[in-house]
Design an enzyme around this catalytic site. Structure first.
Site, PDB file in Angstrom:
ATOM      1  N   ASP A 330      43.785  37.881  44.912  1.00 53.45           N
ATOM      2  CA  ASP A 330      42.782  38.237  43.926  1.00 53.45           C
ATOM      3  C   ASP A 330      43.021  37.333  42.716  1.00 53.45           C
ATOM      4  O   ASP A 330      44.151  36.894  42.486  1.00 53.45           O
ATOM      5  CB  ASP A 330      42.945  39.708  43.537  1.00 53.45           C
ATOM      6  CG  ASP A 330      42.115  40.070  42.323  1.00 53.45           C
ATOM      7  OD1 ASP A 330      40.899  39.862  42.357  1.00 53.45           O
ATOM      8  OD2 ASP A 330      42.701  40.547  41.330  1.00 53.45           O
ATOM      9  N   ASP A 528      45.822  43.322  42.107  1.00 53.74           N
ATOM     10  CA  ASP A 528      46.348  44.128  41.011  1.00 53.74           C
ATOM     11  C   ASP A 528      46.329  45.618  41.317  1.00 53.74           C
ATOM     12  O   ASP A 528      46.747  46.427  40.501  1.00 53.74           O
ATOM     13  CB  ASP A 528      45.595  43.832  39.702  1.00 53.74           C
ATOM     14  CG  ASP A 528      44.120  44.206  39.782  1.00 53.74           C
ATOM     15  OD1 ASP A 528      43.716  44.803  40.796  1.00 53.74           O
ATOM     16  OD2 ASP A 528      43.382  43.901  38.832  1.00 53.74           O
ATOM     17  N   ASP A 532      41.296  46.309  44.186  1.00 47.02           N
ATOM     18  CA  ASP A 532      41.690  45.673  45.436  1.00 47.02           C
ATOM     19  C   ASP A 532      42.386  46.618  46.413  1.00 47.02           C
ATOM     20  O   ASP A 532      42.989  46.161  47.380  1.00 47.02           O
ATOM     21  CB  ASP A 532      42.636  44.498  45.138  1.00 47.02           C
ATOM     22  CG  ASP A 532      42.002  43.509  44.180  1.00 47.02           C
ATOM     23  OD1 ASP A 532      40.828  43.162  44.383  1.00 47.02           O
ATOM     24  OD2 ASP A 532      42.675  43.093  43.232  1.00 47.02           O
TER      25      ASP A 532
END
Length: 638
Positions: A330, A528, A532
């Site tokens: 990410d 994080d 996600d």
């Protein structure tokens, strides 16, 4: 809680150590029979010593074996050792049986010391928790109370040198905290109002007022203790196989020893010699080294990783991470800091101080992340905020307020158009061509200038991705919900190619992409832990960044990086590969040694003492090989 978790573990460890000490003492006395001048005293000492070894070393093993047989219907390694020692005594070789029990007791204690690392990790974490806290009462006075009585919303004062009693947020004050015990960071971390603080970290200087945000049972330390405990209980596939193999192989060895005794006796050996040969085979074929090979390495790796601020949720996560060949990241909050910062300032009249003062005065009343970046930039420069009244937000456009000089506004080109302001200035056009967010400031229909704002790359991200590539990772991709132009800028700074950068992605798009990558190999997703969570769960290994501040990360991920140092990720991958290598070494050595010993026992006259030394020596060697991981410093970044 501490007594409940640790007391049984400590008592068991102390009892095991004491029994081993008595066993070794008995063996020392037993050696008296080897003295060149045999006397009544030496004979008595030898008999006493052998008896002590059989009681201190054999009786506990027999009790463990019978308990396992009675409660779990399992024939384990302890039963093999006891039967072998009794068989040795039955054929007139009690000394060899005593040697077997002594070495077995020593290896068992060594194994428990390896397993005890998890216990000592819990002890160390609990020892970090302060007993008391200085709480602010409603009337403004302060009282010292037990830390266990703190509740969410309480305000505590941190003086220099004290440990933080609970997770919270700084309300006032400035200082540096030592967070090495939680995140593994070697350098102090500066804390200002609004910054999070974690239980058990140390306030080095300054006086801070902190608002408690989490109950003691939900604190960072509490979650770390839960993770350590879960990791100890969660077995890797290799560990499960070793346990499965050991139980079934034990039955095979006992059956084989009986059949070997019958075969030797049928081939013409007398009763004593047939029993001696079958006892030797029993020792040689015992799979102790095979069974302990995996857990010795796994538990050592778990301990080494935890010291560096990396928490694995069990051995399965270590083994899977070692096999990963694709990493998906990410962007926001993972590869970048997730915190916007001002990167450029254009004041059309050349007076940046006045421009920033007006902009900060307006943005001081906004909750947008870009407003926070502007306030921090202006405060850092020491510029006073201008006075602005009647501030109103314009959704998807910006913010408007009243200043002494007229109507002040800040926002995007849409708001500038609404205010009738022209953005046709070379400096503004040049700024707008970047891949960053632009905020324009104007007074009535006149534009005063603009600032560019962008998320910042973590200082360690590029080095971490380079290290992963050097370690043989075949593909690295970046996923983000941001615009592609922004994603390409960040990806370019990281050295990623355009076809490895995926932008404008929703959470479900990330899950779909992780599934697509999984068809090409083992995938690790690093995020994080907020937006996600689904992708973290879908990947073969989910890795959460900055887990000291994210509940979702700890729930969804298999690995938690407590530090925000991205180089810890590459180091954790390296540790996982070293662990897998040591497991292979241990299994190869243990199986090879057992084959040699069994072959010698079947077709050659392998002496029982040599079988004892070969078997137990091999067990000790694989344990020591696994313990090498305890000294691994690779999890700590340079």
């Amino acid at each position: 809680m501490q007594d409940i978790i640790l007391k049984p573990l400590n008592l068991r460890a102390e009892r095991s150590l004491a029994l081993t000490a008595f066993t070794v003492l008995g063996m020392v006395l037993a050696i008296a029979s080897l003295l060149p001048f045999e006397t009544i005293v030496s004979r008595f000492a030898s008999v006493l010593g052998i008896g002590l070894v059989y009681v201190a070393g054999g009786l506990p093993a027999a009790l463990r074996a019978l308990t396992a047989l009675w409660t779990e219907r399992i024939l384990d390694i302890d039963l093999l050792m006891v039967v072998a020692a009794l068989a040795a005594a039955a054929v007139g070789a009690p000394f060899e049986g005593a040697v077997l029990l002594t070495l077995f007791s020593l290896s068992t204690t060594l194994e428990e010391r390896a397993f005890g690392r998890a216990r000592r990790a819990i002890e160390a974490l609990m020892a970090l928790r302060p007993e008391t806290a200085l709480r602010k009462a409603p009337d403004g006075t302060f009282e010292e109370v037990p830390a266990a009585l703190l509740r969410v919303g309480d305000i505590v004062v941190l003086r220099p040198g004290v440990r933080v009693p609970a997770d919270g947020t700084v309300l006032s004050g400035h200082g540096a905290l030592d967070e090495a015990s939680i995140t593994g960071e070697s350098m102090p971390v500066s804390k200002n109002p609004g910054a999070p603080v974690f239980e058990a970290t140390v306030n080095l200087d300054g006086v801070l007022e902190v608002k408690v945000t989490k109950a003691l049972a939900e604190s960072t330390v509490a979650r770390m203790i839960a993770l350590v405990t879960q990791a100890q209980a969660a077995k890797a596939p290799s560990e499960q196989f070793s346990a499965w193999f050991g139980q079934r192989y034990t039955i095979a060895v006992l059956t084989g020893a009986v059949l070997a005794f019958a075969a030797f006796y049928w081939l013409g050996r007398d009763w004593d010699e047939a029993l001696y040969r079958s006892a030797t085979l029993l020792v040689a074929a015992s799979p102790c080294a095979i069974v302990i090979s995996v857990p010795a390495a796994i538990l050592s790796a778990l301990s080494a990783a935890a010291r560096g601020g990396v928490l694995f949720k069990g051995g399965a996560a270590i083994e899977t991470l070692a096999a990963v060949d694709i990493f998906a990241f990410d962007k926001t909050g993972t590869l970048t800091t997730g915190r916007a910062a001002v990167t450029g300032v254009v004041a059309l009249d050349g007076n940046q101080t006045r421009f920033l003062s007006l902009l900060a005065g307006l943005e001081a009343q906004s909750e947008h992340h870009s407003a926070d970046a502007i306030r921090r930039e202006v405060s850092t420069r020491g510029i006073a905020f201008a006075h602005v009244d009647d501030v109103v937000n314009r959704p998807s456009a910006g913010i408007i307020g009243r200043h002494a000089e007229g109507q002040l506004w800040a926002g995007n080109p849409r708001l500038a158009e609404q205010m009738g302001a022209s953005l046709d200035y070379p400096d503004l056009i040049s700024l707008s061509e970047t891949s960053q967010t632009i905020i324009y400031l104007g007074l009535g229909s006149k534009v005063l200038g603009a600032v560019s704002i962008a998320d910042q790359l973590r200082p360690t991200s590029a080095r971490a991705l380079s290290a992963l590539t050097q370690r043989g990772i075949k593909r690295i991709v970046m996923m983000t919900g941001d615009r592609r132009l922004v994603a390409l800028r960040i990806g370019g700074e990281l050295g990623l190619k355009a076809d490895s950068i995926y932008a404008d992605m929703l959470p479900e798009d990330k899950v779909h992409m992780v599934g697509k990558l999984a068809s090409e190999g083992k995938v690790a997703f690093v995020g994080d832990g907020v937006n996600d969570a689904a992708a973290l769960a879908r990947a073969d290994v989910g890795i959460a960044m900055g887990a000291a501040g994210s509940d979702v990360a700890l729930q969804a991920a298999d690995v938690a990086l407590l530090s925000e140092d991205m180089e810890r990720l590459a180091a954790a991958h390296d540790l996982a590969k070293k662990t897998a290598s040591i497991i292979r070494q241990n299994l190869a050595f243990a199986i090879g040694a057992m084959i040699v010993l069994v072959t010698s026992g079947l077709f050659f006259d392998l002496p029982l003492p040599l079988a004892v030394i070969g078997h137990e020596g091999g067990t000790v060697l694989v344990v020591l090989n696994g313990l090498r991981l305890l000294t691994a410093s690779s999890v700590r970044s340079g």
